[in-house]
Motif scaffolding. Structure first.
Motif, PDB file in Angstrom:
ATOM      1  N   ILE A   1      15.963  13.318  60.842  1.00  0.00           N
ATOM      2  CA  ILE A   1      15.381  12.233  61.606  1.00  0.00           C
ATOM      3  C   ILE A   1      16.015  12.271  62.997  1.00  0.00           C
ATOM      4  O   ILE A   1      17.238  12.346  63.127  1.00  0.00           O
ATOM      5  N   ASP A   2      15.203  12.229  64.038  1.00  0.00           N
ATOM      6  CA  ASP A   2      15.724  12.208  65.393  1.00  0.00           C
ATOM      7  C   ASP A   2      16.152  10.795  65.753  1.00  0.00           C
ATOM      8  O   ASP A   2      15.330   9.885  65.850  1.00  0.00           O
ATOM      9  N   HIS A   3      17.446  10.594  65.924  1.00  0.00           N
ATOM     10  CA  HIS A   3      17.964   9.314  66.352  1.00  0.00           C
ATOM     11  C   HIS A   3      19.301   9.539  67.044  1.00  0.00           C
ATOM     12  O   HIS A   3      19.973  10.549  66.799  1.00  0.00           O
ATOM     13  N   PRO A   4      19.742   8.631  67.912  1.00  0.00           N
ATOM     14  CA  PRO A   4      21.021   8.798  68.584  1.00  0.00           C
ATOM     15  C   PRO A   4      22.174   8.865  67.587  1.00  0.00           C
ATOM     16  O   PRO A   4      22.095   8.315  66.488  1.00  0.00           O
ATOM     17  N   GLN A   5      23.241   9.548  67.970  1.00  0.00           N
ATOM     18  CA  GLN A   5      24.420   9.644  67.116  1.00  0.00           C
ATOM     19  C   GLN A   5      24.961   8.245  66.832  1.00  0.00           C
ATOM     20  O   GLN A   5      25.183   7.469  67.762  1.00  0.00           O
ATOM     21  N   PRO A   6      25.133   7.873  65.557  1.00  0.00           N
ATOM     22  CA  PRO A   6      25.606   6.525  65.257  1.00  0.00           C
ATOM     23  C   PRO A   6      27.024   6.299  65.769  1.00  0.00           C
ATOM     24  O   PRO A   6      27.838   7.224  65.818  1.00  0.00           O
ATOM     25  N   THR A   7      27.316   5.062  66.151  1.00  0.00           N
ATOM     26  CA  THR A   7      28.633   4.703  66.660  1.00  0.00           C
ATOM     27  C   THR A   7      29.470   4.120  65.524  1.00  0.00           C
ATOM     28  O   THR A   7      29.098   3.076  64.958  1.00  0.00           O
ATOM     29  N   PRO A   8      30.603   4.755  65.154  1.00  0.00           N
ATOM     30  CA  PRO A   8      31.415   4.224  64.065  1.00  0.00           C
ATOM     31  C   PRO A   8      32.422   3.184  64.566  1.00  0.00           C
ATOM     32  O   PRO A   8      32.967   3.297  65.658  1.00  0.00           O
ATOM     33  N   ARG A   9      32.628   2.164  63.754  1.00  0.00           N
ATOM     34  CA  ARG A   9      33.665   1.177  64.050  1.00  0.00           C
ATOM     35  C   ARG A   9      34.418   0.885  62.766  1.00  0.00           C
ATOM     36  O   ARG A   9      33.813   0.598  61.737  1.00  0.00           O
ATOM     37  N   ARG A  10      35.734   0.968  62.839  1.00  0.00           N
ATOM     38  CA  ARG A  10      36.566   0.811  61.649  1.00  0.00           C
ATOM     39  C   ARG A  10      37.026  -0.638  61.502  1.00  0.00           C
ATOM     40  O   ARG A  10      37.379  -1.300  62.476  1.00  0.00           O
ATOM     41  N   TYR A  11      37.025  -1.119  60.255  1.00  0.00           N
ATOM     42  CA  TYR A  11      37.461  -2.482  59.955  1.00  0.00           C
ATOM     43  C   TYR A  11      38.460  -2.449  58.801  1.00  0.00           C
ATOM     44  O   TYR A  11      38.313  -1.668  57.864  1.00  0.00           O
ATOM     45  N   ARG A  12      39.455  -3.346  58.875  1.00  0.00           N
ATOM     46  CA  ARG A  12      40.343  -3.601  57.742  1.00  0.00           C
ATOM     47  C   ARG A  12      39.943  -4.945  57.149  1.00  0.00           C
ATOM     48  O   ARG A  12      40.000  -5.971  57.817  1.00  0.00           O
ATOM     49  N   LEU A  13      39.507  -4.932  55.908  1.00  0.00           N
ATOM     50  CA  LEU A  13      39.039  -6.138  55.247  1.00  0.00           C
ATOM     51  C   LEU A  13      40.045  -6.576  54.189  1.00  0.00           C
ATOM     52  O   LEU A  13      40.885  -5.787  53.750  1.00  0.00           O
ATOM     53  N   THR A  14      39.951  -7.823  53.764  1.00  0.00           N
ATOM     54  CA  THR A  14      40.815  -8.335  52.704  1.00  0.00           C
ATOM     55  C   THR A  14      39.950  -8.949  51.612  1.00  0.00           C
ATOM     56  O   THR A  14      39.084  -9.780  51.893  1.00  0.00           O
ATOM     57  N   THR A  15      40.171  -8.539  50.375  1.00  0.00           N
ATOM     58  CA  THR A  15      39.378  -9.035  49.252  1.00  0.00           C
ATOM     59  C   THR A  15      39.847 -10.426  48.829  1.00  0.00           C
ATOM     60  O   THR A  15      40.902 -10.914  49.252  1.00  0.00           O
ATOM     61  N   ALA A  16      39.068 -11.052  47.970  1.00  0.00           N
ATOM     62  CA  ALA A  16      39.413 -12.381  47.468  1.00  0.00           C
ATOM     63  C   ALA A  16      40.732 -12.375  46.712  1.00  0.00           C
ATOM     64  O   ALA A  16      41.415 -13.404  46.650  1.00  0.00           O
ATOM     65  N   ASP A  17      41.127 -11.229  46.139  1.00  0.00           N
ATOM     66  CA  ASP A  17      42.410 -11.152  45.437  1.00  0.00           C
ATOM     67  C   ASP A  17      43.482 -10.473  46.277  1.00  0.00           C
ATOM     68  O   ASP A  17      44.493 -10.014  45.758  1.00  0.00           O
TER      69      ASP A  17
END
Length: 258
Positions: free
Chosen positions: A5-21
């Motif tokens: 599929i022709d589309h622009p290169q996706p931009t990655p962004r990193r996240y640190r998440l915290t679970t309910a536990d």
């Protein structure tokens, strides 16, 4: 069907998440060029990681229809805690979905592979709130030892030497504690997913779980549901061909509200 599929290169962004536990989860969001409110979450199999080229290939294939978030389950690679091999991991997936909602995404689909597929099935049934759920190479029941590969997995997670190998060579830390309470099996809880659409995909050449696992989940689910048994396909992320990626993208495109 082409996977290109022709589309622009996706931009990655990193996240640190915290679970309910209280477990830290390492995640990456691939954004398309335009602002969107649609997202797909990919949940890897046991020992898998968002860094895998197989996971990246699926993510990059889907970014033409939605932003895509990938993550490492607890105990895996950059995430904290210890793997419970499919039990507490439901909190990891919910943390990712909740984070996407907080970012403004209103239509979120989940796609899981093997252990991640079991988590996706349970999450859709217990938490809900997703517009579609896809189970790929999913076990229908816990503690399955019917194949050689699954017997080796049980040796790996059930013995100290196996856990040492996983920690040292696969960057996966597995708990040494047994489940105190057995969660509902995918085949037991699949009926609770409706009215969310459920797609069950399984390879006919899967050497971990035979196709009877897929049919058990599909039979237990209520409409809307679909079952794809794929000739020649093996197990989980690495078995997803370009043709299957394209077919999956088309299925999701029809079920993710714009």
């Amino acid at each position: 069907m082409s996977d290109t599929i022709d589309h622009p290169q996706p931009t990655p962004r990193r996240y640190r998440l915290t679970t309910a536990d209280g477990v830290d989860i390492d995640s990456v969001l691939l954004r398309g060029a335009e602002s969107r409110t649609t997202a797909v979450v990919l949940a890897n199999g046991f020992t898998g990681t968002y860094r895998s080229p197989h996971t990246r290939a699926v993510a990059e294939s889907l970014v033409s229809i939605a932003d895509v978030m990938t993550f490492d389950f607890r105990g895996h690679h950059g995430s904290g805690g210890y793997s419970t091999v499919g039990n507490a991991e439901i909190h990891d997936l919910e943390a990712v979905v909740a984070h996407l909602r907080g970012l403004g995404y209103t239509s979120i689909a989940t796609v899981g592979f093997s252990m991640g597929a079991a988590v996706v099935v349970r999450h859709a049934a217990v938490h809900g709130g997703v517009c579609a759920a896809v189970s790929i190479s999913c076990p229908s029941r816990w503690y399955y030892r019917g194949t050689r590969r699954m017997r080796l997995i049980h040796l790996g997670v059930g013995r100290g030497v196996g856990r040492f190998f996983l920690r040292s060579f696969r960057k996966v830390r597995v708990t040494d504690r047994r489940w105190e309470v057995r969660p509902a099996e995918p085949r037991e809880i699949a009926g609770e997913i409706a009215p969310t659409p459920l797609l069950v995909i399984h390879g006919e050449a899967d050497t971990y779980f035979p196709v009877s696992h897929a049919t058990a989940i599909h039979d237990a689910a209520r409409e809307p549901k679909e079952l794809w048994l794929v000739p020649g396909m093996g197990h989980a992320e690495r078995a997803v061909s370009p043709e299957l990626r394209a077919r999956l993208r088309s299925w999701l495109r029809e079920r993710i509200p714009a």
